[in-house]
Write a protein that holds these residues in place. Structure first.
Motif, mmCIF file in Angstrom:
data_model
loop_
_atom_site.group_PDB
_atom_site.id
_atom_site.type_symbol
_atom_site.label_atom_id
_atom_site.label_comp_id
_atom_site.label_asym_id
_atom_site.label_seq_id
_atom_site.Cartn_x
_atom_site.Cartn_y
_atom_site.Cartn_z
ATOM 1 N N ASP A 58 -35.550 -80.044 47.533
ATOM 2 C CA ASP A 58 -37.004 -79.877 47.474
ATOM 3 C C ASP A 58 -37.457 -78.726 48.370
ATOM 4 O O ASP A 58 -38.402 -78.010 48.048
ATOM 5 C CB ASP A 58 -37.681 -81.173 47.929
ATOM 6 C CG ASP A 58 -37.319 -82.352 47.052
ATOM 7 O OD1 ASP A 58 -37.361 -82.203 45.819
ATOM 8 O OD2 ASP A 58 -36.971 -83.420 47.595
ATOM 9 N N PRO A 92 -36.341 -77.426 40.708
ATOM 10 C CA PRO A 92 -37.636 -77.198 40.070
ATOM 11 C C PRO A 92 -38.728 -77.963 40.829
ATOM 12 O O PRO A 92 -38.529 -79.113 41.224
ATOM 13 C CB PRO A 92 -37.437 -77.784 38.663
ATOM 14 C CG PRO A 92 -35.968 -77.671 38.414
ATOM 15 C CD PRO A 92 -35.322 -77.905 39.763
ATOM 16 N N GLY A 93 -39.842 -77.295 41.049
ATOM 17 C CA GLY A 93 -40.921 -77.905 41.813
ATOM 18 C C GLY A 93 -40.762 -77.766 43.312
ATOM 19 O O GLY A 93 -41.631 -78.200 44.066
ATOM 20 N N GLY A 94 -39.668 -77.162 43.767
ATOM 21 C CA GLY A 94 -39.391 -77.044 45.187
ATOM 22 C C GLY A 94 -39.963 -75.796 45.837
ATOM 23 O O GLY A 94 -40.654 -74.995 45.201
ATOM 24 N N HIS A 138 -34.910 -63.530 41.535
ATOM 25 C CA HIS A 138 -34.436 -63.743 40.159
ATOM 26 C C HIS A 138 -35.488 -64.443 39.308
ATOM 27 O O HIS A 138 -35.311 -65.581 38.880
ATOM 28 C CB HIS A 138 -33.103 -64.483 40.182
ATOM 29 C CG HIS A 138 -32.004 -63.629 40.718
ATOM 30 N ND1 HIS A 138 -31.433 -62.608 39.985
ATOM 31 C CD2 HIS A 138 -31.417 -63.574 41.933
ATOM 32 C CE1 HIS A 138 -30.507 -61.983 40.725
ATOM 33 N NE2 HIS A 138 -30.485 -62.547 41.916
ATOM 34 N N LEU A 139 -36.569 -63.707 39.054
ATOM 35 C CA LEU A 139 -37.647 -64.267 38.239
ATOM 36 C C LEU A 139 -37.209 -64.508 36.797
ATOM 37 O O LEU A 139 -37.847 -65.304 36.097
ATOM 38 C CB LEU A 139 -38.864 -63.336 38.260
ATOM 39 C CG LEU A 139 -39.730 -63.419 39.509
ATOM 40 C CD1 LEU A 139 -40.937 -62.501 39.370
ATOM 41 C CD2 LEU A 139 -40.193 -64.845 39.767
ATOM 42 N N GLU A 140 -36.150 -63.816 36.363
ATOM 43 C CA GLU A 140 -35.699 -64.056 34.974
ATOM 44 C C GLU A 140 -35.229 -65.499 34.818
ATOM 45 O O GLU A 140 -35.154 -66.017 33.710
ATOM 46 C CB GLU A 140 -34.588 -63.065 34.594
ATOM 47 C CG GLU A 140 -33.196 -63.380 35.111
ATOM 48 C CD GLU A 140 -33.001 -62.978 36.573
ATOM 49 O OE1 GLU A 140 -33.999 -62.657 37.267
ATOM 50 O OE2 GLU A 140 -31.837 -62.974 37.039
ATOM 51 N N LEU A 148 -36.234 -67.967 37.588
ATOM 52 C CA LEU A 148 -37.149 -68.810 38.369
ATOM 53 C C LEU A 148 -38.583 -68.842 37.842
ATOM 54 O O LEU A 148 -39.372 -69.681 38.263
ATOM 55 C CB LEU A 148 -37.138 -68.354 39.838
ATOM 56 C CG LEU A 148 -35.795 -68.514 40.553
ATOM 57 C CD1 LEU A 148 -35.837 -67.844 41.924
ATOM 58 C CD2 LEU A 148 -35.426 -69.990 40.700
ATOM 59 N N TRP A 149 -38.946 -67.903 36.927
ATOM 60 C CA TRP A 149 -40.343 -67.852 36.455
ATOM 61 C C TRP A 149 -40.805 -69.211 35.919
ATOM 62 O O TRP A 149 -41.980 -69.550 36.038
ATOM 63 C CB TRP A 149 -40.520 -66.762 35.380
ATOM 64 C CG TRP A 149 -39.965 -67.125 34.035
ATOM 65 C CD1 TRP A 149 -38.721 -66.856 33.562
ATOM 66 C CD2 TRP A 149 -40.627 -67.850 32.991
ATOM 67 N NE1 TRP A 149 -38.556 -67.368 32.300
ATOM 68 C CE2 TRP A 149 -39.713 -67.981 31.914
ATOM 69 C CE3 TRP A 149 -41.909 -68.405 32.854
ATOM 70 C CZ2 TRP A 149 -40.032 -68.639 30.731
ATOM 71 C CZ3 TRP A 149 -42.229 -69.070 31.673
ATOM 72 C CH2 TRP A 149 -41.295 -69.171 30.628
ATOM 73 N N SER A 150 -39.889 -69.996 35.386
ATOM 74 C CA SER A 150 -40.277 -71.260 34.747
ATOM 75 C C SER A 150 -39.912 -72.477 35.599
ATOM 76 O O SER A 150 -39.998 -73.611 35.121
ATOM 77 C CB SER A 150 -39.585 -71.379 33.389
ATOM 78 O OG SER A 150 -38.171 -71.439 33.555
ATOM 79 N N HIS A 151 -39.537 -72.268 36.871
ATOM 80 C CA HIS A 151 -39.044 -73.395 37.674
ATOM 81 C C HIS A 151 -40.113 -74.027 38.559
ATOM 82 O O HIS A 151 -39.808 -74.903 39.360
ATOM 83 C CB HIS A 151 -37.832 -72.952 38.509
ATOM 84 C CG HIS A 151 -36.568 -72.838 37.722
ATOM 85 N ND1 HIS A 151 -35.327 -73.021 38.247
ATOM 86 C CD2 HIS A 151 -36.351 -72.562 36.413
ATOM 87 C CE1 HIS A 151 -34.396 -72.848 37.317
ATOM 88 N NE2 HIS A 151 -34.998 -72.561 36.198
ATOM 89 N N ASN A 152 -41.340 -73.554 38.466
ATOM 90 C CA ASN A 152 -42.449 -74.134 39.234
ATOM 91 C C ASN A 152 -42.133 -74.173 40.732
ATOM 92 O O ASN A 152 -42.367 -75.177 41.406
ATOM 93 C CB ASN A 152 -42.757 -75.553 38.733
ATOM 94 C CG ASN A 152 -43.207 -75.582 37.285
ATOM 95 O OD1 ASN A 152 -42.755 -74.792 36.480
ATOM 96 N ND2 ASN A 152 -44.107 -76.494 36.968
ATOM 97 N N ILE A 153 -41.600 -73.074 41.235
ATOM 98 C CA ILE A 153 -41.267 -73.050 42.658
ATOM 99 C C ILE A 153 -42.316 -72.272 43.457
ATOM 100 O O ILE A 153 -43.149 -71.552 42.895
ATOM 101 C CB ILE A 153 -39.875 -72.439 42.924
ATOM 102 C CG1 ILE A 153 -39.851 -70.950 42.529
ATOM 103 C CG2 ILE A 153 -38.781 -73.208 42.226
ATOM 104 C CD1 ILE A 153 -38.754 -70.186 43.232
ATOM 105 N N THR A 154 -42.257 -72.455 44.753
ATOM 106 C CA THR A 154 -43.129 -71.752 45.681
ATOM 107 C C THR A 154 -42.248 -71.056 46.712
ATOM 108 O O THR A 154 -41.269 -71.636 47.180
ATOM 109 C CB THR A 154 -44.057 -72.760 46.390
ATOM 110 O OG1 THR A 154 -44.840 -73.432 45.412
ATOM 111 C CG2 THR A 154 -44.974 -72.070 47.389
ATOM 112 N N ILE A 155 -42.588 -69.828 47.026
ATOM 113 C CA ILE A 155 -41.897 -69.090 48.093
ATOM 114 C C ILE A 155 -42.946 -68.733 49.134
ATOM 115 O O ILE A 155 -44.016 -68.239 48.785
ATOM 116 C CB ILE A 155 -41.258 -67.792 47.550
ATOM 117 C CG1 ILE A 155 -40.235 -68.118 46.459
ATOM 118 C CG2 ILE A 155 -40.630 -66.977 48.672
ATOM 119 C CD1 ILE A 155 -39.774 -66.894 45.676
#
Lengths: 345, 345, 345, 345
Positions: free
Chosen positions: C237, C258-260, C275-277, C279-286
């Protein structure tokens, strides 16, 4: 099957009943392995809960084994070991989508209330996919009975709503099972102080053992003054009401610091005085909540990772045959020192 | 200088006073350009605010020009045009660091209360760096007078605490200046419905003009029933109390939907009944707050970008010479239809 | 007075310097009692921090005693024992009002960088009221040196930004002092698992002692695979980057569920691949953050209430005379096993 | 029935297919009334979406009428008019319970991708109870087609993740349908400025009409410089990436203010450079998200209450017979000025 039945105000019995059957595609029938008694069950027996009609099998807590499932159930199969939530949730209505399972338009707290409950050999669980939780392999099932109601109630209504935080100060008014559940789960967030308030020295001693940093016996003078003194005069960031009477709620009003929160957990029978003539300018928050059990998956993880040991709440064991004795023991907690009793079915 | 002075219950006058001087390194002396009258000033005149002693210059709102600053002031210089916040904040104490400026240990609402206020030609502002705001070039200063108190009060205590959100339903009980300020700022968040409740048809008509989607005259029967009917029976997500009497707070208790919030804005003189016997299980939140003016920089941006026009609150203009007339007009709002009156100094 | 001075890339010395004087009304001069060395100081000595010019006294951590204060200082007086924050904050600018003290327009990280620092007998602290913290009576001052920088950095940039929560899973990449500070403070929130990743077995052993539930030596094959395996394949997470190189950031990208959230703590010298190719769909936050030390008062409370013992970070002691030895020990942590060294002044 | 079928890279046709049947108790079969084409459909036709095999009926948006439902469906009945969500959600798995429907373990974006979609006379919808929404009586169904995907995508991935707030500054990089959907829904929160960046003057003109406060043509020099200049040099609080290429993401990195957020909406095919050597200390947040359509009920309320008119996105109409022309028009948006095309089935 054997089932504990409410027969009307003051009357109760262990009866023989038919094993429940699947009534809707989303139903599961669960063979109950362990259940327990809740303070609410005592209220029902007195006739104080109008939604619960005579003839009802009581009980809204427990663990068991799936016996059969309806055609629409996808998450569970016969033989799965499951934790039963006290709240039935369809997972589809507007309230369920908001995580407010307690207000599910076709569920909520219905088990052992509007429909037959868990103090029996079998129980029918509607909306099974979203009202049961798989028991992790190797889990202590007795401990998990505490996750049906009491731990999520203390945690969601008291700790989460009360915004307990690292370094903060907390007071819990009421050291019964629910107050103690709030005490246990408040420690997830490392508050600097947790003051426990009650009239019963035994329960305060238990609270100390469970992690309270200070205790106040409300019988010896002004509890609010004592709590304020313990917090250097400023009051607490979080005041958790875990009794359900006007006096304890007013104690919370007296001890909450500016910017703090009163999280009500108690079930109230009459209105209380809200002293807005003083509190209007104190930037406080007051919350109420019927447990949603939305945090059950998270609580399961804290139990599995040994961040909490709910088993410490269990003081007595009975078999279903002796459930009347169990009720007797639980109802006389002051003398029996009962917290939670386990019924082995 | 000329100054409007509270002389004791029921007694007031425009007096000649000495221009205030810097008393601490953090002070500024501001030449007042425009000020206004608040409902709280009327309470003081009646003798209802014990922290305000006779001899006090009233007023806690206004815009002006910096006349001089103390040695510790770094953000402002003589000649700067400034907005005066009704809340004085040191920016250093524990409450200020939490954004709870209203509870600043050496500030809070002291202006025109514990120290002399803005209804005068000059005013001393303590903690000037964190209690004044620079007026953007080209701003309409008259509009900004509404940002000293009334707009942040409606916004912080009502809209923010009430968690108004896109698509949500809001009811505001009380269509006086504060209720209307909540109405204006609630629209920042695009709720689906804002129902305004009051006894005064003129104020309800103003509310309609200011964006209310429906109005309910509380005089014609049961206001709570009317609001519930307007929301399809479910009640509102946010109920904002903007009166300060038990009846209007109880209306909020009657119309808040499960999961909703009652945001109290009103100043209460007596306790209210909190119906926990019904609300304990409704998952509601009740908030109280003395305005912190923590959102003043943000509100300035919404005014500058024309997301809101606070000028619509201004109904009358007076010069400082005629401030007694201004009080008369403001005190008789039912007949004069006064909302906010501007005093040109 | 004696002071440790950066003399240009690769050059350093203990010099004699004049005791600093009050330069602005908000200043305090503090007699330093204890200070320490930060990894950033090593970067400065290499010439990697362009804001720090030769001739600068280094050091941005420490505890001391107020020697004198400027006319505008109200919270402190000569003789007060204080904790020095690595971040100087005016408390007035837009960033300070948002709690983003690191971006204070006249402060931020300037101590031992743009102005002279704490590795000396005396130090001048600008914005003293909002950059110093009173030391509670009876506190262990040595432990509090850890609250100048390292604990708030691990906590704010890693734990808070990473949204560590009860029952959640956390991985910390980098077991240096900052990573260990994140490990200690992550436990405020009772996560189910904290996996520590590093190349140094000694540091991983320390991490185990400090509460890590598992460790991964990144040298032995694929660290990301090992972390994913430890979390049943799903990833964590919260992934905390506490090194500051592309490889460790990419490990975080590989292990976040995902969601982490990936919470970056490390100071980076070059760009990284995102690596947005994938991670774009992984609902993550940086998140990124320079420590604000906004949580210092809260951390003080957790230390005072024994929720954390920061002293465990201290491995070595030196006097100011021997600060060159202290630097030598700290710079060779792999062999000396140094975490934090205390300099007694 | 007629159905638009992807036949492999570069090949597509309107085919005759069998009407789908109920395959699981949770399914519904919906007679499609209106559907539309998404940019993702163009990607599929090029062969860029490996999860979508040749022979698939495309389309993941639309409104229709329930034809039949499975035994487990309780919320809908034959004849009900429904909005179809692009995301299928079981409502039961861990991700669904967290509102992350996009990561549903047995759903997510499968429609017109892993299973047959809506560009046909009938479509089978799995998990119907939690993947369809009732259309309010009197609603404009054409407008609601925009709620299947494009509006929740712009709102959830851009506006909510980007934390757009009253008085804040927003830049949206990319003025295609998704960027415009973010523009429309950003206005729910009354930001002070919304700057739109694109290479196409027509789309920028549309953006102006839809509420952008400024536009920047990225072709004429440095877009980031232009945005920073428009915000007084400080950059924006929220930068929304709505293109999906490295250049536009880097523009977002260049314009986000300290403390701000980059909300990625674009679908990326390659990695991007993340300039942590600069951003590590800027206290920024970067988010990614595949739309969850968790806000569909809320968006329905904003449409019904006229807070937004999604119909403005519709530029062309076709019948299903002419869907190949519709694709042609949509694929050549630069010359046809197409935003969203409606297919009447």
């Amino acid at each position: 099957m054997k089932a504990f039945v409410y027969q009307g105000p003051g009357r109760k019995a262990l009866e023989d009943r038919a094993i429940p059957a699947i009534a809707a595609p989303g139903d599961a029938v669960v063979r109950v392995v362990k259940t327990t008694i809740c303070g609410t069950d005592l209220h029902i027996l007195k006739g104080d809960v109008p939604t619960c009609a005579p003839g009802r099998i009581l009980g809204h807590e427990g663990v068991g084994v799936i016996d059969q499932v309806g055609a629409g159930v996808t998450a569970f199969h016969a033989g799965d070991r499951v934790l039963i939530s006290c709240i039935s949730a369809c997972g589809k209505c507007e309230y369920c989508r908001r995580g407010m399972y307690s207000h599910c338009t076709t569920g909520g707290w219905i088990l052992g209330n509007a429909i037959d409950g868990t103090q029996a050999e079998y129980v029918r669980i509607p909306h099974a996919d979203t009202s049961l939780y798989p028991i992790p392999a190797g889990a202590d099932e007795e401990a998990l009975v505490m996750l049906s109601d009491i731990l999520p109630t203390g945690f969601e209504c008291g700790v989460l709503n009360g915004k307990v935080a690292p370094g903060s100060t907390v007071a819990i008014v009421g050291a019964g099972p629910i107050g103690l559940a709030a005490l246990l789960t408040a420690q997830f967030y490392s508050p600097a102080a947790i003051v426990m308030v009650d009239f019963d020295d035994n329960r305060l001693a238990v609270a100390k053992r469970f992690g309270a940093t200070a205790t106040v016996n409300a019988g010896s003078g002004n509890a609010a003054d004592a709590v304020r003194k313990l917090t250097g005069g400023s009051g607490v960031d979080t005041a958790i009401e875990a009794v359900g009477v006007p006096g304890s709620f007013e104690t919370c009003e007296d001890i909450v610091a500016p910017g703090g929160t009163i999280a009500n957990v108690g079930v109230h029978g009459v209105k209380v005085d809200l002293h807005l003539e003083r509190l209007w300018s104190h930037n406080i928050t007051i919350t109420t909540r019927l447990v949603d059990t939305a945090t059950t998956p998270m609580l399961l993880k804290t139990v599995q990772s040994h961040k909490i040991d709910p088993k410490c709440m269990i003081t007595h064991h009975f078999t279903l045959d002796r459930i009347l004795d169990a009720y007797e023991t639980f109802a006389n907690a002051a003398s029996t020192h009962a917290l939670k009793v386990i019924i082995d079915v």
